[in-house]
Design a protein around this motif. Structure first.
Motif, mmCIF file in Angstrom:
data_model
loop_
_atom_site.group_PDB
_atom_site.id
_atom_site.type_symbol
_atom_site.label_atom_id
_atom_site.label_comp_id
_atom_site.label_asym_id
_atom_site.label_seq_id
_atom_site.Cartn_x
_atom_site.Cartn_y
_atom_site.Cartn_z
ATOM 1 N N ASP A 131 -28.056 -4.747 3.014
ATOM 2 C CA ASP A 131 -29.416 -5.054 3.481
ATOM 3 C C ASP A 131 -29.541 -6.512 3.894
ATOM 4 O O ASP A 131 -30.120 -6.830 4.931
ATOM 5 C CB ASP A 131 -30.412 -4.826 2.334
ATOM 6 C CG ASP A 131 -31.145 -3.510 2.541
ATOM 7 O OD1 ASP A 131 -30.898 -2.867 3.578
ATOM 8 O OD2 ASP A 131 -31.950 -3.143 1.670
ATOM 9 N N SER A 132 -28.994 -7.380 3.049
ATOM 10 C CA SER A 132 -29.089 -8.819 3.331
ATOM 11 C C SER A 132 -28.324 -9.157 4.608
ATOM 12 O O SER A 132 -28.769 -9.995 5.394
ATOM 13 C CB SER A 132 -28.513 -9.636 2.179
ATOM 14 O OG SER A 132 -29.214 -9.323 0.999
ATOM 15 N N VAL A 133 -27.172 -8.515 4.793
ATOM 16 C CA VAL A 133 -26.383 -8.779 5.998
ATOM 17 C C VAL A 133 -27.155 -8.321 7.235
ATOM 18 O O VAL A 133 -27.219 -9.033 8.248
ATOM 19 C CB VAL A 133 -25.009 -8.062 5.925
ATOM 20 C CG1 VAL A 133 -24.266 -8.207 7.248
ATOM 21 C CG2 VAL A 133 -24.175 -8.642 4.783
ATOM 22 N N ASP A 179 -30.859 6.477 2.863
ATOM 23 C CA ASP A 179 -31.785 7.593 2.647
ATOM 24 C C ASP A 179 -33.185 7.121 3.029
ATOM 25 O O ASP A 179 -33.785 6.301 2.331
ATOM 26 C CB ASP A 179 -31.743 7.993 1.169
ATOM 27 C CG ASP A 179 -32.831 8.997 0.832
ATOM 28 O OD1 ASP A 179 -33.469 9.528 1.774
ATOM 29 O OD2 ASP A 179 -33.057 9.249 -0.366
ATOM 30 N N GLU A 180 -33.695 7.641 4.133
ATOM 31 C CA GLU A 180 -34.976 7.110 4.641
ATOM 32 C C GLU A 180 -36.189 7.523 3.801
ATOM 33 O O GLU A 180 -37.304 7.085 4.071
ATOM 34 C CB GLU A 180 -35.165 7.512 6.115
ATOM 35 C CG GLU A 180 -34.181 6.802 7.022
ATOM 36 C CD GLU A 180 -34.604 6.836 8.484
ATOM 37 O OE1 GLU A 180 -35.758 6.483 8.782
ATOM 38 O OE2 GLU A 180 -33.779 7.228 9.328
ATOM 39 N N ALA A 199 -35.357 2.858 4.600
ATOM 40 C CA ALA A 199 -35.948 3.144 5.919
ATOM 41 C C ALA A 199 -36.121 1.822 6.682
ATOM 42 O O ALA A 199 -35.838 1.746 7.882
ATOM 43 C CB ALA A 199 -37.285 3.860 5.763
ATOM 44 N N ASP A 200 -36.551 0.777 5.966
ATOM 45 C CA ASP A 200 -36.688 -0.543 6.597
ATOM 46 C C ASP A 200 -35.330 -1.038 7.081
ATOM 47 O O ASP A 200 -35.222 -1.663 8.139
ATOM 48 C CB ASP A 200 -37.262 -1.571 5.608
ATOM 49 C CG ASP A 200 -38.724 -1.268 5.280
ATOM 50 O OD1 ASP A 200 -39.325 -0.442 6.002
ATOM 51 O OD2 ASP A 200 -39.245 -1.841 4.306
ATOM 52 N N ASN A 225 -39.679 4.552 12.646
ATOM 53 C CA ASN A 225 -38.257 4.660 12.967
ATOM 54 C C ASN A 225 -37.995 5.662 14.089
ATOM 55 O O ASN A 225 -37.154 5.450 14.949
ATOM 56 C CB ASN A 225 -37.446 5.055 11.726
ATOM 57 C CG ASN A 225 -37.253 3.879 10.776
ATOM 58 O OD1 ASN A 225 -37.856 2.830 10.973
ATOM 59 N ND2 ASN A 225 -36.423 4.041 9.767
ATOM 60 N N LYS A 226 -38.747 6.760 14.063
ATOM 61 C CA LYS A 226 -38.554 7.751 15.120
ATOM 62 C C LYS A 226 -38.995 7.166 16.465
ATOM 63 O O LYS A 226 -38.332 7.354 17.489
ATOM 64 C CB LYS A 226 -39.353 9.018 14.810
ATOM 65 C CG LYS A 226 -39.095 10.120 15.828
ATOM 66 C CD LYS A 226 -39.606 11.472 15.358
ATOM 67 C CE LYS A 226 -39.272 12.525 16.394
ATOM 68 N NZ LYS A 226 -39.633 13.883 15.959
ATOM 69 N N LEU A 227 -40.098 6.430 16.443
ATOM 70 C CA LEU A 227 -40.568 5.759 17.661
ATOM 71 C C LEU A 227 -39.487 4.795 18.164
ATOM 72 O O LEU A 227 -39.158 4.780 19.354
ATOM 73 C CB LEU A 227 -41.869 4.993 17.372
ATOM 74 C CG LEU A 227 -42.368 4.056 18.485
ATOM 75 C CD1 LEU A 227 -42.614 4.817 19.782
ATOM 76 C CD2 LEU A 227 -43.642 3.327 18.056
ATOM 77 N N TYR A 228 -38.917 4.022 17.243
ATOM 78 C CA TYR A 228 -37.908 3.031 17.626
ATOM 79 C C TYR A 228 -36.665 3.723 18.211
ATOM 80 O O TYR A 228 -36.081 3.258 19.191
ATOM 81 C CB TYR A 228 -37.530 2.176 16.405
ATOM 82 C CG TYR A 228 -37.145 0.749 16.747
ATOM 83 C CD1 TYR A 228 -36.879 0.355 18.059
ATOM 84 C CD2 TYR A 228 -37.032 -0.223 15.750
ATOM 85 C CE1 TYR A 228 -36.527 -0.954 18.369
ATOM 86 C CE2 TYR A 228 -36.686 -1.531 16.047
ATOM 87 C CZ TYR A 228 -36.436 -1.892 17.367
ATOM 88 O OH TYR A 228 -36.085 -3.185 17.666
ATOM 89 N N CYS A 229 -36.276 4.846 17.612
ATOM 90 C CA CYS A 229 -35.122 5.595 18.132
ATOM 91 C C CYS A 229 -35.360 6.029 19.575
ATOM 92 O O CYS A 229 -34.464 5.942 20.417
ATOM 93 C CB CYS A 229 -34.866 6.846 17.291
ATOM 94 S SG CYS A 229 -34.121 6.467 15.705
ATOM 95 N N SER A 230 -36.571 6.492 19.861
ATOM 96 C CA SER A 230 -36.874 6.955 21.223
ATOM 97 C C SER A 230 -36.791 5.782 22.200
ATOM 98 O O SER A 230 -36.358 5.923 23.340
ATOM 99 C CB SER A 230 -38.263 7.605 21.284
ATOM 100 O OG SER A 230 -39.296 6.638 21.112
ATOM 101 N N GLU A 231 -37.178 4.602 21.708
ATOM 102 C CA GLU A 231 -37.158 3.408 22.553
ATOM 103 C C GLU A 231 -35.712 2.990 22.858
ATOM 104 O O GLU A 231 -35.361 2.701 24.000
ATOM 105 C CB GLU A 231 -37.860 2.287 21.782
ATOM 106 C CG GLU A 231 -38.465 1.215 22.634
ATOM 107 C CD GLU A 231 -39.274 0.254 21.782
ATOM 108 O OE1 GLU A 231 -39.033 -0.952 21.893
ATOM 109 O OE2 GLU A 231 -40.114 0.716 20.971
#
Length: 496
Positions: free
Chosen positions: A93-95, A139-140, A146-147, A192-198
């Motif tokens: 996460d930190s990376v 695991d979202e 999810a973040d 996240n789903k919105l971002y994937c579509s983008e």
């Protein structure tokens, strides 16, 4: 704390990176020594995490990015991403957080040199493949994880924006597959789903390699399935509407590749778009998709199928009357009319036998009302183009007066401005006029000429517009195609 007191300069950044390297190495050593005893390397893990947090300060100095590469830190950071142990999630996460900040697009543009060096090193280390593997482990359902995925997508977006050329490679390193899987996952709609579509839409922009890849992965079906949700109900939020638009954009991009036209046809894309033409929110986008699917000789099968599924009953009411309430969806009247005219022009170009007759019959019914509407649009756009031409002539006159040179690139720019002002739609309208006048149905030809004369229009103007259109035809097509198409259009024009 000690680092915060010191002014941050090249030597303190070097010190920081070397500390990170030391701690990273120590952590690795202890893990190998005590694989089954996390207590033994827990402390080294926390120390390592601390220094990674401190390294965020480097993101304010992109001109020092070369140190991250020269001192091997990029390599070590990527190594932490591929850690086998999942208990090291806080570290990965930190990376991810650090990489997201280092690749921030504004920061990258502050020092192009530093940015190039960093991006080169990341790509050499297969960063996308590692990020995708990391996302697969997350695991979202857990908010932090999810973040983590969201931030990972941000890294990919930053890099793709800075260097669009990496999209093909990224897509092939598992990203395309992961995006498609995530988009069709049975999970409630979220950021996240919105971002994937983008990201998906970005990967497909002007890129035949990624379009091909998506087609081979049955991605056309995934896009159609996701869009079919909106044939029953409108998007419930602005974010969901944005996702819908992204999926439509992705579909339009894919249809630029001829092989995907057939996948679209087989996946019943035409039937879905025909239904979506009836929904206000999705109408303009569905028109755009149909336009992309039916245009050019590769669109012939889709054109015939569209007539077979009774698409003429949907498209002609939209031709006869441009919907008034288009503000909500942000589409313009011109955009609507352009797509509708382009679809009709594609059908006139591609349809044969009985389907062609059905199309031409549409123009004769109700005392040729479709021809009247066509001519109304002709004069509307002719006027817009004449206004633009006047302005451009004035500018050219000024330039000549100032002794400036009108080179080819200037002329191209003026031509693009004219297309934008309405010349493109006007060309489509004139094409439809000359096609139906040449159809062998005398009442169509008579009505076109009758209205032209009545409103002081001229055959000469139409011919001129069509000649200019024939000259510009067939971008990216073979010379034989351009020649044949030009000849076909000029024959229609000469008979007009």
């Amino acid at each position: 704390v000690q680092h915060l007191k010191e002014p941050v300069d090249e030597s303190s950044v070097k010190k920081m990176i070397l500390t990170f390297e030391k701690r990273s190495y120590k952590n690795q050593e202890l893990r190998i020594k005590f694989p089954d005893n996390p207590e033994k390397f827990m402390e080294s893990e926390l120390d390592l995490n601390d220094i990674i947090q401190e390294m965020h300060v480097i993101a304010t100095m992109p001109d020092l990015y070369h140190l991250l590469v020269e001192l091997n830190a990029v390599h070590s950071l990527l190594g932490l991403l591929s850690h086998e142990n999942t208990d090291i999630l806080s570290l990965t996460d930190s990376v991810v957080d650090l990489l997201q900040e280092l690749t921030d697009i504004d920061t990258l543009h502050e020092s192009e040199e530093g940015a190039e060096v960093l991006i080169d090193a990341l790509l050499e280390g297969q960063v996308v493949a590692l990020l995708v593997q990391n996302m697969e482990r997350l695991d979202e359902q857990v908010k932090e994880e999810a973040d983590g995925n969201y931030n990972t997508l941000a890294i990919i977006e930053n890099m793709a924006e800075f260097r669009p050329g990496l999209c093909t490679e990224a897509a092939q390193q598992g990203l395309m597959q992961w995006l498609l899987k995530r988009i069709k996952a049975k999970m409630p709609f979220d950021a996240n789903k919105l971002y994937c579509s983008e990201i998906l839409a970005i990967l497909l922009q002007n890129n035949d390699n990624t379009r091909e890849l998506l087609g081979e992965m049955d991605g056309i079906d995934v896009l159609l399935q996701q869009l079919s949700v909106f044939k029953r109900h409108n998007p419930s939020t602005a974010e969901e509407q944005e996702m819908m638009e992204n999926l439509f954009d992705a579909l339009c991009s894919c249809l630029m590749l001829p092989a995907n036209r057939d996948r679209f046809l087989r996946g019943e894309g035409l039937q879905l778009m025909n239904l979506m033409l009836r929904k206000k929110m999705s109408r303009t986008s569905a028109l755009k998709v149909l336009d992309h699917g039916m245009i050019g000789p590769e669109g012939a099968d889709n054109c015939h199928k569209f007539v077979d599924i009774l698409g003429l009953r949907t498209i002609f009411p939209l031709f006869m009357k441009t919907p008034k309430k288009m503000k909500k969806t942000g589409a313009s009247e011109k955009e609507h009319e352009e797509h509708v005219c382009s679809i009709i022009a594609s059908m006139l170009r591609n349809l044969k036998s009985q389907q062609r007759s059905r199309l031409l019959n549409k123009f004769t019914e109700n005392d040729c009302e479709k021809v009247d509407r066509l001519m109304e649009l002709h004069f509307k756009y002719l006027e817009a183009v004449q206004q633009a031409d006047k302005r451009i002539e004035g500018e050219k006159h000024e330039m000549v007066r100032r002794g400036e040179i009108l080179d080819d690139s200037m002329e191209d720019e003026f031509y693009l401005r004219r297309l934008d002002a309405g010349l493109f739609v006007l060309q489509l309208i004139c094409y439809i006029m000359v096609e139906i006048s040449n159809s062998g149905i005398s009442q169509l030809q008579q009505r076109v000429h009758q209205i032209l004369n009545l409103r002081g229009g001229s055959v000469k103007v139409v011919r001129h517009i069509m000649r200019e259109y024939a000259e510009s035809i067939g971008d990216g097509k073979s010379d034989e195609f351009k020649e044949a198409e030009r000849k076909r259009i000029m024959d229609l024009v000469d008979n007009f």
